[in-house]
Scaffold this motif. Structure first.
Motif, PDB file in Angstrom:
ATOM      1  N   PRO A  10       0.827  -1.209   0.000  1.00  0.00           N
ATOM      2  CA  PRO A  10       0.000   0.000   0.000  1.00  0.00           C
ATOM      3  C   PRO A  10       0.863   1.261   0.000  1.00  0.00           C
ATOM      4  O   PRO A  10       1.965   1.277   0.546  1.00  0.00           O
ATOM      5  N   ALA A  11       0.361   2.301  -0.631  1.00  0.00           N
ATOM      6  CA  ALA A  11       1.098   3.564  -0.723  1.00  0.00           C
ATOM      7  C   ALA A  11       1.453   4.101   0.659  1.00  0.00           C
ATOM      8  O   ALA A  11       2.523   4.694   0.849  1.00  0.00           O
ATOM      9  N   ALA A  12       0.582   3.890   1.639  1.00  0.00           N
ATOM     10  CA  ALA A  12       0.832   4.400   2.997  1.00  0.00           C
ATOM     11  C   ALA A  12       2.051   3.763   3.640  1.00  0.00           C
ATOM     12  O   ALA A  12       2.646   4.343   4.554  1.00  0.00           O
ATOM     13  N   ALA A  13       2.458   2.562   3.170  1.00  0.00           N
ATOM     14  CA  ALA A  13       3.620   1.879   3.756  1.00  0.00           C
ATOM     15  C   ALA A  13       4.940   2.385   3.182  1.00  0.00           C
ATOM     16  O   ALA A  13       6.000   2.117   3.745  1.00  0.00           O
ATOM     17  N   LEU A  14       4.888   3.110   2.069  1.00  0.00           N
ATOM     18  CA  LEU A  14       6.118   3.609   1.441  1.00  0.00           C
ATOM     19  C   LEU A  14       6.680   4.794   2.228  1.00  0.00           C
ATOM     20  O   LEU A  14       5.927   5.687   2.628  1.00  0.00           O
ATOM     21  N   GLY A  55      15.834 -11.691  -3.756  1.00  0.00           N
ATOM     22  CA  GLY A  55      14.835 -12.742  -3.587  1.00  0.00           C
ATOM     23  C   GLY A  55      14.029 -12.570  -2.311  1.00  0.00           C
ATOM     24  O   GLY A  55      13.400 -13.505  -1.832  1.00  0.00           O
ATOM     25  N   LYS A  56      14.037 -11.359  -1.753  1.00  0.00           N
ATOM     26  CA  LYS A  56      13.306 -11.061  -0.519  1.00  0.00           C
ATOM     27  C   LYS A  56      12.212 -10.040  -0.814  1.00  0.00           C
ATOM     28  O   LYS A  56      12.463  -9.030  -1.475  1.00  0.00           O
ATOM     29  N   ALA A  57      11.017 -10.268  -0.315  1.00  0.00           N
ATOM     30  CA  ALA A  57       9.946  -9.277  -0.376  1.00  0.00           C
ATOM     31  C   ALA A  57      10.124  -8.357   0.824  1.00  0.00           C
ATOM     32  O   ALA A  57      10.166  -8.834   1.959  1.00  0.00           O
ATOM     33  N   LEU A  58      10.271  -7.075   0.584  1.00  0.00           N
ATOM     34  CA  LEU A  58      10.519  -6.159   1.700  1.00  0.00           C
ATOM     35  C   LEU A  58       9.250  -5.908   2.501  1.00  0.00           C
ATOM     36  O   LEU A  58       9.264  -6.001   3.721  1.00  0.00           O
ATOM     37  N   LEU A  59       8.166  -5.581   1.837  1.00  0.00           N
ATOM     38  CA  LEU A  59       6.879  -5.351   2.510  1.00  0.00           C
ATOM     39  C   LEU A  59       5.960  -6.540   2.228  1.00  0.00           C
ATOM     40  O   LEU A  59       5.970  -7.093   1.132  1.00  0.00           O
ATOM     41  N   SER A  60       5.165  -6.924   3.205  1.00  0.00           N
ATOM     42  CA  SER A  60       4.298  -8.103   3.075  1.00  0.00           C
ATOM     43  C   SER A  60       3.298  -7.947   1.939  1.00  0.00           C
ATOM     44  O   SER A  60       2.621  -6.924   1.826  1.00  0.00           O
ATOM     45  N   ARG A  61       3.248  -9.002   1.128  1.00  0.00           N
ATOM     46  CA  ARG A  61       2.303  -9.059   0.020  1.00  0.00           C
ATOM     47  C   ARG A  61       1.927 -10.518  -0.218  1.00  0.00           C
ATOM     48  O   ARG A  61       2.614 -11.422   0.223  1.00  0.00           O
ATOM     49  N   GLU A 144       4.690  -2.881   7.593  1.00  0.00           N
ATOM     50  CA  GLU A 144       5.128  -1.488   7.770  1.00  0.00           C
ATOM     51  C   GLU A 144       6.587  -1.331   7.382  1.00  0.00           C
ATOM     52  O   GLU A 144       7.375  -2.268   7.483  1.00  0.00           O
ATOM     53  N   TRP A 145       6.974  -0.111   6.984  1.00  0.00           N
ATOM     54  CA  TRP A 145       8.352   0.140   6.588  1.00  0.00           C
ATOM     55  C   TRP A 145       9.330  -0.125   7.735  1.00  0.00           C
ATOM     56  O   TRP A 145      10.450  -0.564   7.507  1.00  0.00           O
ATOM     57  N   ASP A 146       8.904   0.093   8.969  1.00  0.00           N
ATOM     58  CA  ASP A 146       9.769  -0.161  10.124  1.00  0.00           C
ATOM     59  C   ASP A 146      10.096  -1.647  10.297  1.00  0.00           C
ATOM     60  O   ASP A 146      11.032  -1.991  11.016  1.00  0.00           O
ATOM     61  N   ASP A 147       9.343  -2.541   9.638  1.00  0.00           N
ATOM     62  CA  ASP A 147       9.605  -3.977   9.708  1.00  0.00           C
ATOM     63  C   ASP A 147      10.782  -4.398   8.821  1.00  0.00           C
ATOM     64  O   ASP A 147      11.341  -5.469   8.997  1.00  0.00           O
ATOM     65  N   VAL A 148      11.129  -3.562   7.852  1.00  0.00           N
ATOM     66  CA  VAL A 148      12.221  -3.872   6.916  1.00  0.00           C
ATOM     67  C   VAL A 148      13.552  -3.712   7.654  1.00  0.00           C
ATOM     68  O   VAL A 148      13.745  -2.724   8.368  1.00  0.00           O
ATOM     69  N   PRO A 149      14.481  -4.658   7.501  1.00  0.00           N
ATOM     70  CA  PRO A 149      15.787  -4.510   8.155  1.00  0.00           C
ATOM     71  C   PRO A 149      16.446  -3.178   7.778  1.00  0.00           C
ATOM     72  O   PRO A 149      16.333  -2.733   6.629  1.00  0.00           O
TER      73      PRO A 149
END
Length: 197
Positions: A10-14, A55-61, A144-149
Motif C-alpha cells: 500500500p502507498a501508505a507503507a512507502l 529474492g526477498k519481499a521487503l513489505l508483506s504481500r 510497515e516500513w519499520d519492519d524492513v531490516p
C-alpha cells in the motif's frame, strides 16, 4: 514455474517522507506534496530492483506460485521470502478442476534463504498429468516500513535517490547498482551451490 504478485504494497507503507528528508527537499511550502507521486514511483522501482537481486519481499504481500511439476518430490522452493504463511495449496487437473490440499499434507519450511513447501510425509501429493499446482502464500518482512531490516531500508533510500538524481539520464548503461547499495544488499543475495533445489 510462474510467480505472480497478487497484492502490492500500500502507498501508505512507502517511506515517502523519509525519502523527501533524505533528498533534503524543501518543506513548509503549499506544494510540498507535489512530488510525492514521483517519489513513490522511485521508491517502488528501488524496492523492485532490490527484491529482484535478493529474492526477498521487503513489505508483506500475497503471491501465487504455479508449477507443473514439483522441484523435488518432497520439496518446492517458493522463489521469494521470508514467507510468513501459506494460505493454501491447490492442484488442478488438465481440465482445470481444482482440489485444495488439506494442511495436513504439507508444511512450510521457513528457511531464511530458500523457504519451501515441504511434504508432511515422504512426498508431496502428485500433480495430475497435464495439470498444475498453485501455492498461495504471504511473503515479506512485515506490513510497515519499520519492519524492513535497516540495511535494506537504507539501500532502498540510496537507490531511490540515485533514480531521482539521474531521472533525466536516457543513456544506456551496464545496468549496475551504485556500490553502496550493492554492499548493503550483498548478505541477502541467494547463494547458488550446485544444482540442488
Amino acid at each position: 514455474m510462474n510467480l505472480v504478485e497478487l497484492t502490492e504494497a500500500p502507498a501508505a507503507a512507502l517511506p515517502v517522507q523519509t525519502l523527501r528528508e533524505h533528498l533534503r527537499l524543501g518543506s513548509g511550502f503549499a506544494d510540498d506534496s507535489l512530488q510525492d507521486g514521483l517519489l513513490a514511483g522511485f521508491l517502488r522501482a528501488a524496492i523492485a530492483a532490490i527484491e529482484g537481486r535478493t529474492g526477498k519481499a521487503l513489505l508483506s504481500r500475497d503471491f501465487a506460485l504455479t508449477v507443473t511439476a514439483w522441484a523435488r518430490p518432497d520439496r518446492q522452493p517458493l522463489a521469494v521470502g521470508p514467507v510468513a504463511e501459506i494460505a493454501n495449496v491447490r492442484l488442478a487437473d488438465a481440465q482445470g478442476a481444482e482440489t485444495t490440499l488439506p494442511p495436513s499434507a504439507w508444511r512450510l519450511d521457513r528457511d531464511a534463504q530458500r523457504p519451501a513447501l515441504t511434504a508432511a510425509g515422504a512426498f508431496l501429493p502428485r500433480i495430475p498429468l497435464g495439470g498444475r499446482a498453485t501455492v498461495a502464500f504471504t511473503a515479506g518482512f512485515g506490513p510497515e516500513w519499520d519492519d524492513v531490516p535497516p540495511d535494506l531500508s537504507q539501500a532502498v533510500l540510496m537507490l531511490a535517490t540515485h533514480y531521482h538524481e539521474f531521472r533525466h539520464d536516457v543513456a544506456l548503461g551496464p545496468g549496475c547498482m551504485p556500490f553502496g547499495v550493492t554492499a548493503l544488499i550483498e548478505r541477502y543475495r541467494p547463494l547458488r551451490l550446485g544444482a540442488c533445489a
